[in-house]
Design a protein around this motif. Structure first.
Motif, short mmCIF file in Angstrom:
data_model
loop_
_atom_site.label_atom_id
_atom_site.label_comp_id
_atom_site.label_asym_id
_atom_site.label_seq_id
_atom_site.Cartn_x
_atom_site.Cartn_y
_atom_site.Cartn_z
N SER A 125 0.87 -1.18 0.00
CA SER A 125 0.00 0.00 0.00
C SER A 125 0.90 1.23 0.00
O SER A 125 2.10 1.13 0.28
N ASP A 126 0.33 2.39 -0.31
CA ASP A 126 1.12 3.63 -0.30
C ASP A 126 1.75 3.87 1.06
O ASP A 126 2.90 4.30 1.16
N GLU A 127 1.00 3.56 2.12
CA GLU A 127 1.53 3.75 3.48
C GLU A 127 2.73 2.82 3.69
O GLU A 127 3.73 3.20 4.30
N GLU A 128 2.61 1.60 3.18
CA GLU A 128 3.72 0.65 3.34
C GLU A 128 4.93 1.09 2.54
O GLU A 128 6.07 0.89 2.96
N ILE A 129 4.70 1.71 1.36
CA ILE A 129 5.83 2.20 0.57
C ILE A 129 6.56 3.30 1.33
O ILE A 129 7.79 3.33 1.35
N GLU A 130 5.80 4.16 2.01
CA GLU A 130 6.43 5.20 2.83
C GLU A 130 7.33 4.56 3.89
O GLU A 130 8.45 5.03 4.13
N LEU A 131 6.83 3.49 4.52
CA LEU A 131 7.64 2.81 5.53
C LEU A 131 8.85 2.12 4.91
O LEU A 131 9.92 2.04 5.52
N LEU A 132 8.67 1.63 3.66
CA LEU A 132 9.80 1.01 2.95
C LEU A 132 10.90 2.04 2.70
O LEU A 132 12.09 1.74 2.83
#
Ligand code: HEC
Length: 148
Positions: free
Chosen positions: A131-138
């Motif tokens: 998800s976009d939120e997960e990409i930010e965390l990545l």
């Protein structure tokens, strides 16, 4: 029948004897079942079967699954999946790359794949897996590799 045998039968019956009326027994059993298999939580929501997981931890596990094979467990660009690739997977520990790369660019590469920013197609699009939120965390995970 032998006397002691009668005694045994009597004991077994007493063991199961419950003087409470039928409906009371039923209510008690229902309560017990509800405690073991809760249908709804007290506030009416579905019960939490497992506590929610720390999203940072989840993303780190997903990095190991989807990225580490090429980019290396610690981001050194040295995963076994990248040995035969040309160009090589990016080394996230390279300070020059870290300084010259914006978060926006990393975001596009992960979501839409290498070709979206003119890089090799061996860097696939992962927008369906993260998800976009997960990409930010990545991105935060990738940024931290340089400091390790
Ligand atoms: C099949 C191997 C492979 C996998 C798996 C892979 N990558 Fe890549 N990645 C590459 C290659 C190869 C490049 C370099 C492409 C180039 O230089 O043209 C690259 C480049 C990148 C870049 C650098 C972009 C830049 O500006 O230089 C980022 C960021 C990146 N990958 C993130 C990820 C993330 C996050 C994952 C997991 C979701 C992932 N990659 C999974 C092979 C892979």
């Amino acid at each position: 029948m032998h006397r002691s045998l009668w005694l045994l039968v009597l004991c077994a019956c007493l063991d199961q004897y419950d003087p409470r009326p039928q409906w009371e027994r039923f209510a008690a059993e229902r309560q017990l079942a509800h405690r073991t298999y809760p249908v709804l939580a007290e506030d009416g929501t579905l019960p939490q079967l497992a506590p929610p997981r720390d999203p940072v931890e989840v993303v780190q596990e997903k990095y190991a699954t989807f990225c580490g094979n090429c980019h290396g467990a610690k981001g050194g660009g040295d995963g076994v999946g990248g040995i035969a690739l040309d160009p090589k997977p990016r080394n996230f520990r390279d300070p020059i790359w870290q300084q010259n790369t914006t978060d926006d660019r990393i975001f596009s590469v992960i979501k839409n794949g290498g070709p979206a920013v003119g890089l090799s197609g061996t860097m696939a699009a992962f927008g369906a897996m993260f998800s976009d939120e997960e990409i930010e965390l990545l991105i935060a995970t990738i940024r931290k590799f340089s400091a390790q």
